[in-house]
Design an enzyme around this catalytic site. Structure first.
Site, PDB file in Angstrom:
ATOM      1  N   LYS A 152       3.444   1.182  -4.925  1.00  0.00           N
ATOM      2  CA  LYS A 152       4.287   0.585  -5.969  1.00  0.00           C
ATOM      3  C   LYS A 152       3.549   0.470  -7.302  1.00  0.00           C
ATOM      4  O   LYS A 152       4.082   0.821  -8.355  1.00  0.00           O
ATOM      5  CB  LYS A 152       4.760  -0.818  -5.537  1.00  0.00           C
ATOM      6  CG  LYS A 152       5.596  -0.821  -4.265  1.00  0.00           C
ATOM      7  CD  LYS A 152       6.029  -2.226  -3.886  1.00  0.00           C
ATOM      8  CE  LYS A 152       4.888  -3.123  -3.451  1.00  0.00           C
ATOM      9  NZ  LYS A 152       4.251  -2.671  -2.184  1.00  0.00           N
TER      10      LYS A 152
ATOM     11  N   ASP B 263       0.792  -1.246   0.000  1.00  0.00           N
ATOM     12  CA  ASP B 263       0.000   0.000   0.000  1.00  0.00           C
ATOM     13  C   ASP B 263       0.820   1.290   0.000  1.00  0.00           C
ATOM     14  O   ASP B 263       0.267   2.365   0.178  1.00  0.00           O
ATOM     15  CB  ASP B 263      -0.984   0.051   1.195  1.00  0.00           C
ATOM     16  CG  ASP B 263      -2.232  -0.754   0.925  1.00  0.00           C
ATOM     17  OD1 ASP B 263      -2.459  -1.113  -0.251  1.00  0.00           O
ATOM     18  OD2 ASP B 263      -2.989  -1.032   1.878  1.00  0.00           O
TER      19      ASP B 263
ATOM     20  N   HIS C  98       3.236  -9.238  -0.961  1.00  0.00           N
ATOM     21  CA  HIS C  98       4.534  -9.463  -0.327  1.00  0.00           C
ATOM     22  C   HIS C  98       5.078 -10.861  -0.671  1.00  0.00           C
ATOM     23  O   HIS C  98       6.235 -11.025  -1.027  1.00  0.00           O
ATOM     24  CB  HIS C  98       4.376  -9.292   1.184  1.00  0.00           C
ATOM     25  CG  HIS C  98       5.626  -9.597   1.949  1.00  0.00           C
ATOM     26  ND1 HIS C  98       6.770  -8.847   1.802  1.00  0.00           N
ATOM     27  CD2 HIS C  98       5.915 -10.572   2.845  1.00  0.00           C
ATOM     28  CE1 HIS C  98       7.707  -9.349   2.592  1.00  0.00           C
ATOM     29  NE2 HIS C  98       7.211 -10.398   3.229  1.00  0.00           N
TER      30      HIS C  98
HETATM   31  P1  GDP Z   1       1.165  -1.060  -3.488  1.00  0.00           P
HETATM   32  O1  GDP Z   1       0.518  -2.071  -2.588  1.00  0.00           O
HETATM   33  O2  GDP Z   1       2.496  -0.637  -2.954  1.00  0.00           O
HETATM   34  O3  GDP Z   1       1.219  -1.487  -4.919  1.00  0.00           O
HETATM   35  O4  GDP Z   1       0.232   0.280  -3.396  1.00  0.00           O
HETATM   36  P2  GDP Z   1      -0.856   0.799  -4.428  1.00  0.00           P
HETATM   37  O5  GDP Z   1      -0.225   1.396  -5.627  1.00  0.00           O
HETATM   38  O6  GDP Z   1      -1.867  -0.257  -4.643  1.00  0.00           O
HETATM   39  O7  GDP Z   1      -1.472   2.003  -3.588  1.00  0.00           O
HETATM   40  C1  GDP Z   1      -2.111   1.777  -2.336  1.00  0.00           C
HETATM   41  C2  GDP Z   1      -3.105   2.895  -2.046  1.00  0.00           C
HETATM   42  O8  GDP Z   1      -2.399   4.118  -1.894  1.00  0.00           O
HETATM   43  C3  GDP Z   1      -4.104   3.106  -3.171  1.00  0.00           C
HETATM   44  O9  GDP Z   1      -5.353   3.390  -2.599  1.00  0.00           O
HETATM   45  C4  GDP Z   1      -3.551   4.306  -3.901  1.00  0.00           C
HETATM   46  O10 GDP Z   1      -4.547   5.061  -4.551  1.00  0.00           O
HETATM   47  C5  GDP Z   1      -2.916   5.095  -2.786  1.00  0.00           C
HETATM   48  N1  GDP Z   1      -1.804   5.936  -3.264  1.00  0.00           N
HETATM   49  C6  GDP Z   1      -0.808   5.575  -4.097  1.00  0.00           C
HETATM   50  N2  GDP Z   1       0.012   6.612  -4.334  1.00  0.00           N
HETATM   51  C7  GDP Z   1      -0.482   7.664  -3.632  1.00  0.00           C
HETATM   52  C8  GDP Z   1      -0.069   9.029  -3.482  1.00  0.00           C
HETATM   53  O11 GDP Z   1       0.916   9.488  -4.047  1.00  0.00           O
HETATM   54  N3  GDP Z   1      -0.832   9.795  -2.663  1.00  0.00           N
HETATM   55  C9  GDP Z   1      -1.937   9.325  -2.040  1.00  0.00           C
HETATM   56  N4  GDP Z   1      -2.606  10.169  -1.277  1.00  0.00           N
HETATM   57  N5  GDP Z   1      -2.342   8.061  -2.162  1.00  0.00           N
HETATM   58  C10 GDP Z   1      -1.631   7.232  -2.949  1.00  0.00           C
HETATM   59 MG    MG Z   2       0.715  -3.273  -5.809  1.00  0.00          MG
END
Ligand code: GDP
Ligand code: MG
Length: 394
Positions: A24, A21, A84
């Site tokens: 990425k 989250d 993960h």
């Molecule tokens: P991952 O699990 O690392 O792949 O994370 P995700 O790309 O799925 O993002 C997780 C959550 O964080 C989602 O609800 C995104 O919309 C939110 N998110 C991602 N980047 C940003 C950002 O730059 N700002 C904000 N406020 N939320 C973000």
């Molecule tokens: Mg992801």
């Protein structure tokens, strides 16, 4: 930096790593969106990346999206894993073999457990280049970003990277994905891409270390000697160099009589080159696939290695029963195999199929294996485990 012609464009394998989250997948999608505007990529939407089909690598199942894009300087293949467990499996199987990793950390959270675990794994499998992207800059104050940067630099140093010099960029993948052109939006992604182009060397090859070449093949040239074929892993090999041929408990001194690239004689070859090497006074029967040709006295044979290993679950065709210390099976790596014993950490009673762990390997004969070298373990020709060498215990 001078622009390269398209045909000179180098290829680079990257991947996004970091805590769940932290953004990425959003970042991966945002990168394609920004580059698509300039005609360098096809825009790949968030859902396309996150719903990547399962792939089978060496028998194990990994959920991973491979997104391709180009910058002005080169082409990238970018791996993004949804969970993960997928990330860990991807790294342990050596499936993506990243040249560099983009470590994504959310500014509002700072480093979290998976940030650390992924960084440890990256170091263990030998990823040389890390770039940090502090994400979610849109929801914190600038002081918070600065604090996270300090924390990240300390963390990088703790894990054996140069925390002082590693590039740290910050911004908001979400703003960029939504077409925002303010500081934290699209410009932050362009800055990250510029950093990737400049910080990651065009060809990641090690010319400083003593030369090393795993042998893929060997044949005799009547009247001349034995020729061994392979791809130079590291260093520079020169004609008349003193060398050693090592592997399978055996070590033999030799001299580089001739080097050929594309069947033409040359005086030297570099890491990355595919070469044939003439070794005079060496009998073909002393050469086995899996041996290593290296600079004299630069490599030691070892029967002992530390590794990260993943045992396939029953559903993946793996074992039904757990593994305990003194587990002995045939280990396969590249084009060779050898009998091997596996021991768990003394504190660990057993390892369940579907789980991963740090383990100790004891090979029947001394071999030269390098950090990041992938291997599998098979029982009756069925792959039951996949792993990667993390340390050599001489
Ligand atoms: P991952 O699990 O690392 O792949 O994370 P995700 O790309 O799925 O993002 C997780 C959550 O964080 C989602 O609800 C995104 O919309 C939110 N998110 C991602 N980047 C940003 C950002 O730059 N700002 C904000 N406020 N939320 C973000
Ligand atoms: Mg992801």
């Amino acid at each position: 930096k001078p622009a390269q012609k398209a045909d000179e464009r180098k290829h680079c394998n990257v991947g996004t790593i970091g805590h769940v989250d932290h953004g990425k997948t959003t970042l991966t999608s945002a990168i394609t969106k920004i580059l698509a505007k300039d005609g360098f990529a096809r825009y790949v939407a968030f859902d396309e990346i996150d719903k990547a089909p399962e792939e089978k690598t060496r028998g194990i199942t990994i959920n991973a999206a491979h997104v391709g894009y180009n910058t002005k300087f080169r082409s990238y293949a970018h791996t993004d894993c949804p969970g993960h467990a997928d990330f860990v499996r991807n790294m342990i199987s050596g499936a993506s073999q990243m040249d560099a990793a983009i470590l994504v950390v959310a500014a509002n959270d700072g480093p979290m457990p998976q940030t650390k675990e992924h960084l440890l794994l990256a170091k263990q499998v030998g990823i040389q280049y890390i770039l940090v992207f502090i994400n979610k800059a849109d929801i914190v104050d600038n002081e918070v970003i600065e604090l996270v940067e300090i924390e990240m630099r300390e963390l990088l140093s703790d894990y054996g990277y140069d925390g002082n010099t590693i590039p740290v960029t910050y911004g908001s993948a979400l703003l960029a994905l939504n077409g925002d052109e303010s500081e934290h939006g699209a410009p932050s992604i362009r800055k990250l891409l510029d950093t990737m182009d400049t910080y990651i060397p065009s060809i990641v090859r090690d010319l400083q270390s003593p030369f090393l070449m795993p042998i893929d093949n060997a044949f005799t040239v009547p009247g001349r000697g034995t020729v061994v074929i392979g791809t130079m892993k590291r260093g520079i090999i020169k004609k008349n160099d003193n060398a050693e041929l090592v592997g399978f408990g055996f070590s033999m001194k030799t001299t580089i009589s001739d080097i050929q690239i594309f069947k033409k004689s040359t005086t030297q070859a570099l890491a990355g080159d595919n070469i044939g090497v003439l070794l005079r006074n060496l009998k073909l029967k002393s050469v086995e696939t899996g041996m290593i040709l290296c600079a004299a006295k630069s490599c030691s044979l070892s029967n002992h290695y530390k590794a990260k290993i993943y045992f396939l679950s029953k559903q993946e065709g793996g074992r039904k029963k757990p593994v305990v210390s003194k587990y002995s099976q045939q280990m396969f790596s590249g084009t060779w195999n050898i009998a091997c014993r596996l021991d768990l950490e003394p504190t660990m009673e057993m390892l369940m199929p579907g789980d991963h762990a740090d383990v100790y390997l004891t090979l029947l004969e001394g071999m030269v294996m390098i950090q990041g070298q992938p291997f599998t373990i098979r029982e009756n020709n069925v792959t039951v485990a996949t792993g990667i060498v993390t340390e050599v215990a001489v």
